[in-house]
Design a protein around this motif. Structure first.
Motif, PDB file in Angstrom:
ATOM      1  N   LEU A  71       0.809  -1.216   0.000  1.00  0.00           N
ATOM      2  CA  LEU A  71       0.000   0.000   0.000  1.00  0.00           C
ATOM      3  C   LEU A  71       0.847   1.273   0.000  1.00  0.00           C
ATOM      4  O   LEU A  71       0.336   2.339  -0.329  1.00  0.00           O
ATOM      5  N   GLU A  72       2.111   1.169   0.390  1.00  0.00           N
ATOM      6  CA  GLU A  72       2.990   2.332   0.360  1.00  0.00           C
ATOM      7  C   GLU A  72       3.499   2.522  -1.066  1.00  0.00           C
ATOM      8  O   GLU A  72       4.116   1.622  -1.634  1.00  0.00           O
ATOM      9  N   LEU A  73       3.255   3.692  -1.659  1.00  0.00           N
ATOM     10  CA  LEU A  73       3.567   3.903  -3.070  1.00  0.00           C
ATOM     11  C   LEU A  73       5.045   3.655  -3.395  1.00  0.00           C
ATOM     12  O   LEU A  73       5.341   2.976  -4.398  1.00  0.00           O
ATOM     13  N   PRO A  74       6.012   4.162  -2.630  1.00  0.00           N
ATOM     14  CA  PRO A  74       7.414   3.864  -2.971  1.00  0.00           C
ATOM     15  C   PRO A  74       7.717   2.366  -2.974  1.00  0.00           C
ATOM     16  O   PRO A  74       8.481   1.882  -3.816  1.00  0.00           O
ATOM     17  N   VAL A  75       7.108   1.638  -2.032  1.00  0.00           N
ATOM     18  CA  VAL A  75       7.312   0.188  -1.974  1.00  0.00           C
ATOM     19  C   VAL A  75       6.675  -0.472  -3.192  1.00  0.00           C
ATOM     20  O   VAL A  75       7.243  -1.394  -3.791  1.00  0.00           O
ATOM     21  N   VAL A  76       5.489  -0.016  -3.579  1.00  0.00           N
ATOM     22  CA  VAL A  76       4.794  -0.583  -4.745  1.00  0.00           C
ATOM     23  C   VAL A  76       5.635  -0.410  -6.001  1.00  0.00           C
ATOM     24  O   VAL A  76       5.812  -1.348  -6.789  1.00  0.00           O
ATOM     25  N   LEU A  77       6.176   0.786  -6.210  1.00  0.00           N
ATOM     26  CA  LEU A  77       6.937   1.056  -7.431  1.00  0.00           C
ATOM     27  C   LEU A  77       8.172   0.163  -7.513  1.00  0.00           C
ATOM     28  O   LEU A  77       8.465  -0.402  -8.580  1.00  0.00           O
ATOM     29  N   ARG A  78       8.890   0.029  -6.417  1.00  0.00           N
ATOM     30  CA  ARG A  78      10.082  -0.821  -6.439  1.00  0.00           C
ATOM     31  C   ARG A  78       9.700  -2.298  -6.591  1.00  0.00           C
ATOM     32  O   ARG A  78      10.390  -3.047  -7.296  1.00  0.00           O
ATOM     33  N   ARG A  79       8.610  -2.689  -5.955  1.00  0.00           N
ATOM     34  CA  ARG A  79       8.180  -4.079  -6.058  1.00  0.00           C
ATOM     35  C   ARG A  79       7.771  -4.416  -7.504  1.00  0.00           C
ATOM     36  O   ARG A  79       7.983  -5.549  -7.963  1.00  0.00           O
ATOM     37  N   ILE A  80       7.203  -3.476  -8.220  1.00  0.00           N
ATOM     38  CA  ILE A  80       6.845  -3.713  -9.624  1.00  0.00           C
ATOM     39  C   ILE A  80       8.093  -4.056 -10.425  1.00  0.00           C
ATOM     40  O   ILE A  80       8.107  -5.000 -11.227  1.00  0.00           O
ATOM     41  N   VAL A  81       9.170  -3.306 -10.204  1.00  0.00           N
ATOM     42  CA  VAL A  81      10.405  -3.539 -10.957  1.00  0.00           C
ATOM     43  C   VAL A  81      10.994  -4.901 -10.619  1.00  0.00           C
ATOM     44  O   VAL A  81      11.335  -5.689 -11.511  1.00  0.00           O
ATOM     45  N   THR A  82      11.133  -5.199  -9.339  1.00  0.00           N
ATOM     46  CA  THR A  82      11.755  -6.471  -8.940  1.00  0.00           C
ATOM     47  C   THR A  82      10.912  -7.657  -9.398  1.00  0.00           C
ATOM     48  O   THR A  82      11.452  -8.701  -9.791  1.00  0.00           O
ATOM     49  N   THR A  83       9.591  -7.528  -9.366  1.00  0.00           N
ATOM     50  CA  THR A  83       8.721  -8.615  -9.804  1.00  0.00           C
ATOM     51  C   THR A  83       8.860  -8.855 -11.301  1.00  0.00           C
ATOM     52  O   THR A  83       8.917 -10.009 -11.759  1.00  0.00           O
ATOM     53  N   ALA A  84       8.919  -7.776 -12.077  1.00  0.00           N
ATOM     54  CA  ALA A  84       9.103  -7.929 -13.524  1.00  0.00           C
ATOM     55  C   ALA A  84      10.450  -8.578 -13.833  1.00  0.00           C
ATOM     56  O   ALA A  84      10.556  -9.441 -14.720  1.00  0.00           O
ATOM     57  N   MET A  85      11.483  -8.189 -13.099  1.00  0.00           N
ATOM     58  CA  MET A  85      12.810  -8.788 -13.314  1.00  0.00           C
ATOM     59  C   MET A  85      12.788 -10.292 -13.015  1.00  0.00           C
ATOM     60  O   MET A  85      13.391 -11.078 -13.740  1.00  0.00           O
ATOM     61  N   ASP A  86      12.087 -10.669 -11.953  1.00  0.00           N
ATOM     62  CA  ASP A  86      12.003 -12.091 -11.612  1.00  0.00           C
ATOM     63  C   ASP A  86      11.208 -12.867 -12.652  1.00  0.00           C
ATOM     64  O   ASP A  86      11.555 -14.008 -12.995  1.00  0.00           O
ATOM     65  N   LEU A  87      10.131 -12.266 -13.158  1.00  0.00           N
ATOM     66  CA  LEU A  87       9.293 -12.963 -14.127  1.00  0.00           C
ATOM     67  C   LEU A  87      10.052 -13.278 -15.418  1.00  0.00           C
ATOM     68  O   LEU A  87       9.967 -14.383 -15.954  1.00  0.00           O
ATOM     69  N   VAL A  88      10.777 -12.291 -15.911  1.00  0.00           N
ATOM     70  CA  VAL A  88      11.434 -12.444 -17.198  1.00  0.00           C
ATOM     71  C   VAL A  88      12.862 -12.962 -17.034  1.00  0.00           C
ATOM     72  O   VAL A  88      13.399 -13.621 -17.921  1.00  0.00           O
ATOM     73  N   GLY A  89      13.475 -12.665 -15.897  1.00  0.00           N
ATOM     74  CA  GLY A  89      14.849 -13.085 -15.665  1.00  0.00           C
ATOM     75  C   GLY A  89      15.833 -12.109 -16.266  1.00  0.00           C
ATOM     76  O   GLY A  89      16.475 -12.413 -17.280  1.00  0.00           O
ATOM     77  N   THR A  90      15.942 -10.911 -15.676  1.00  0.00           N
ATOM     78  CA  THR A  90      16.836  -9.891 -16.225  1.00  0.00           C
ATOM     79  C   THR A  90      17.819  -9.413 -15.162  1.00  0.00           C
ATOM     80  O   THR A  90      17.599  -9.585 -13.957  1.00  0.00           O
ATOM     81  N   ARG A  91      18.880  -8.795 -15.640  1.00  0.00           N
ATOM     82  CA  ARG A  91      19.888  -8.264 -14.732  1.00  0.00           C
ATOM     83  C   ARG A  91      19.508  -6.893 -14.206  1.00  0.00           C
ATOM     84  O   ARG A  91      19.773  -6.565 -13.057  1.00  0.00           O
ATOM     85  N   TYR A  92      18.922  -6.079 -15.065  1.00  0.00           N
ATOM     86  CA  TYR A  92      18.576  -4.709 -14.678  1.00  0.00           C
ATOM     87  C   TYR A  92      17.082  -4.459 -14.886  1.00  0.00           C
ATOM     88  O   TYR A  92      16.440  -5.082 -15.742  1.00  0.00           O
ATOM     89  N   GLY A  93      16.569  -3.531 -14.117  1.00  0.00           N
ATOM     90  CA  GLY A  93      15.191  -3.084 -14.273  1.00  0.00           C
ATOM     91  C   GLY A  93      15.068  -1.671 -13.745  1.00  0.00           C
ATOM     92  O   GLY A  93      15.896  -1.203 -12.948  1.00  0.00           O
ATOM     93  N   ALA A  94      14.055  -0.960 -14.184  1.00  0.00           N
ATOM     94  CA  ALA A  94      13.842   0.415 -13.715  1.00  0.00           C
ATOM     95  C   ALA A  94      12.399   0.805 -13.982  1.00  0.00           C
ATOM     96  O   ALA A  94      11.715   0.204 -14.822  1.00  0.00           O
ATOM     97  N   LEU A  95      11.958   1.805 -13.261  1.00  0.00           N
ATOM     98  CA  LEU A  95      10.624   2.376 -13.478  1.00  0.00           C
ATOM     99  C   LEU A  95      10.774   3.885 -13.466  1.00  0.00           C
ATOM    100  O   LEU A  95      11.335   4.456 -12.523  1.00  0.00           O
ATOM    101  N   GLY A  96      10.294   4.503 -14.534  1.00  0.00           N
ATOM    102  CA  GLY A  96      10.311   5.957 -14.618  1.00  0.00           C
ATOM    103  C   GLY A  96       8.907   6.518 -14.460  1.00  0.00           C
ATOM    104  O   GLY A  96       7.976   6.067 -15.120  1.00  0.00           O
ATOM    105  N   VAL A  97       8.762   7.488 -13.561  1.00  0.00           N
ATOM    106  CA  VAL A  97       7.475   8.133 -13.310  1.00  0.00           C
ATOM    107  C   VAL A  97       7.455   9.462 -14.061  1.00  0.00           C
ATOM    108  O   VAL A  97       8.381  10.277 -13.933  1.00  0.00           O
ATOM    109  N   LEU A  98       6.418   9.685 -14.857  1.00  0.00           N
ATOM    110  CA  LEU A  98       6.334  10.916 -15.646  1.00  0.00           C
ATOM    111  C   LEU A  98       6.077  12.124 -14.764  1.00  0.00           C
ATOM    112  O   LEU A  98       5.420  12.033 -13.708  1.00  0.00           O
TER     113      LEU A  98
END
Length: 426
Positions: A38-65
């Motif tokens: 529910l904490e927005l900063p935690v949600v944003l970082r969790r989105i990146v780490t989850t996507a990295m785990d799903l696809v299997g990547t070394r790097y990930g990032a999320l940019g907020v407009l």
């Protein structure tokens, strides 16, 4: 041979179906993972780490407009080593140019096997790790582009494929819902916190006494709390101070807190002393005309005693006052705590007294300041006493701020602090 070939086809279809089921379950688990936060900063970082785990990547990032949707207001990178972070020291966050800018202005999936050769590439800043493969997808929240999710460098060294793109797109849809929930939660919590603060009083002019108070909401998801404080000068030249905590973390607890505080202020002017009699009458009144939850409280009265002062107090199941003497010694005024309000109006309520020299500081506080699940209550009280003595010479508003900032508690509960300092002469 035909049977063997048919069996091979059936086996391959079953394997494909099993893989698809496993991938679907992984995507479902990933969506549930990010939706729990529910904490927005935690949600944003969790989105990146989850996507990295799903696809299997070394790097990930999320940019907020940013608000103008012309660039990035926030950029959250994940996967950089300590060395890579050090190499990028002094380099500001990306502003949304190059491929990032292309995705901002063209919000659709972007996949490339050779980042440096892409016509929209703008190069990397000094110290940036080499990146050749990139997958980017927009994140949509309520019909508007919120930001972009980027993945780079699959762990197996292969380029991103259409399957990776479809998986990340599906995750981006769930991410949009999670971000929306987190933003709504922040709005509700901010409104609830503002409502809570409006219920608490601004301390009146208590001269010749000096006083300060502070309230901090819980960091846990409880939206409202029942912590409260008050202080008033009475017609007989005494200063009355109270700290309390209504059981619960909801609108009912906040309303009960305001109701209890207002009743107590009226009773203080009518009865004045002793504090035990005031608390007893408050308890009987609350039980007779309200359904308020159980409440703990400590009611103190600082009154003239010759050229010095005397503290008279009574507690209703609350933590003891903390006394800081002018020579910077801390002492908890332990005494019979009595029963909380709303438990048994027939139980007697004892009074206690203690002499106060000029320049003494009395600190009343709620349990959220000192409670921690990994430590005993005594450990929290001892830590609070050490912090208070280390900063006892500060002005009271700075002392309260320091106690709230360095609190020994774990932050799961809201906290209130009320501090009073006796003047030079009675």
């Amino acid at each position: 041979m035909r049977l063997d070939a048919e069996w091979d086809r059936v086996t391959e279809r079953l394997r494909t179906l099993a893989d698809a089921q496993e991938q679907f379950q992984g995507l479902l688990d990933a969506a549930l993972t990010i939706s729990r936060e529910l904490e927005l900063p935690v949600v944003l970082r969790r989105i990146v780490t989850t996507a990295m785990d799903l696809v299997g990547t070394r790097y990930g990032a999320l940019g907020v407009l940013n608000e103008q949707r012309t660039g990035l207001s926030e950029f959250i990178p994940v996967g950089l080593t300590d060395r890579e972070v050090a190499d990028l020291a002094g380099v500001g966050q990306p502003q949304g140019r190059g491929l990032l800018g292309h995705l901002i202005h063209h919000p659709e999936p972007l996949r490339t096997d050779n980042v440096p050769a892409h016509p929209h590439a703008a190069g990397f800043p000094p110290g940036h790790p080499p990146v050749r493969t990139l997958l980017g997808v927009p994140i949509n929240v309520r019909g508007e582009i919120y930001g972009d999710l980027y993945l780079a460098e699959r762990l197996d060294g292969q380029p991103f494929d259409a399957h990776d793109e479809s998986v990340v797109l599906a995750l981006a849809g769930a991410a949009g819902v999670a971000i929306d929930n987190a933003r709504l939660f922040e709005q509700v919590r901010a409104g609830a916190e503002q409502f809570q603060r409006l219920l608490l009083p601004h301390l009146p002019d208590l001269r010749p006494f000096t006083a300060s108070a502070i309230y901090r909401p819980a960091t846990a998801p409880g939206l409202l709390g029942g912590d409260w404080y008050d202080a008033v000068l009475l017609p007989d030249h005494a200063c009355a101070a109270v700290i309390g905590d209504v059981v619960g973390h909801d609108m009912h607890a906040a309303a009960a807190m305001a109701q209890t505080r207002n009743m107590l202020r009226a009773l203080l002017y009518e009865r004045r002393t002793p504090p035990s009699a005031v608390l007893a009458q408050l308890d009987r009144t609350l039980c007779a005309i309200t359904d308020n939850p159980v409440t703990t409280a400590c009611l103190a009265r600082i009154e003239p005693d010759g050229d010095a002062w005397r503290l008279r107090w009574s507690t209703a199941g609350h933590l003891p006052p903390l006394l800081i003497t002018p020579d910077i010694r801390a002492e908890y005024l332990h005494a019979d705590p009595g029963v909380p309000l709303g438990v048994d109006t027939a139980q007697p309520r004892p009074d206690h007294t203690h002499p106060l020299p000029a320049g003494a500081t009395v600190i009343l506080f709620t349990d959220g300041l000192v409670e921690h699940p990994q430590h005993s209550l005594d450990a929290g009280l001892n830590a609070l006493a050490r912090i208070a003595t280390a900063h006892a010479e500060l002005p009271l508003n700075e002392l309260c701020q320091t106690l709230a900032d360095q609190h020994p508690g774990d932050g799961h509960d809201d906290m209130a602090i009320l501090a009073l300092r006796t003047p030079a002469r009675a």
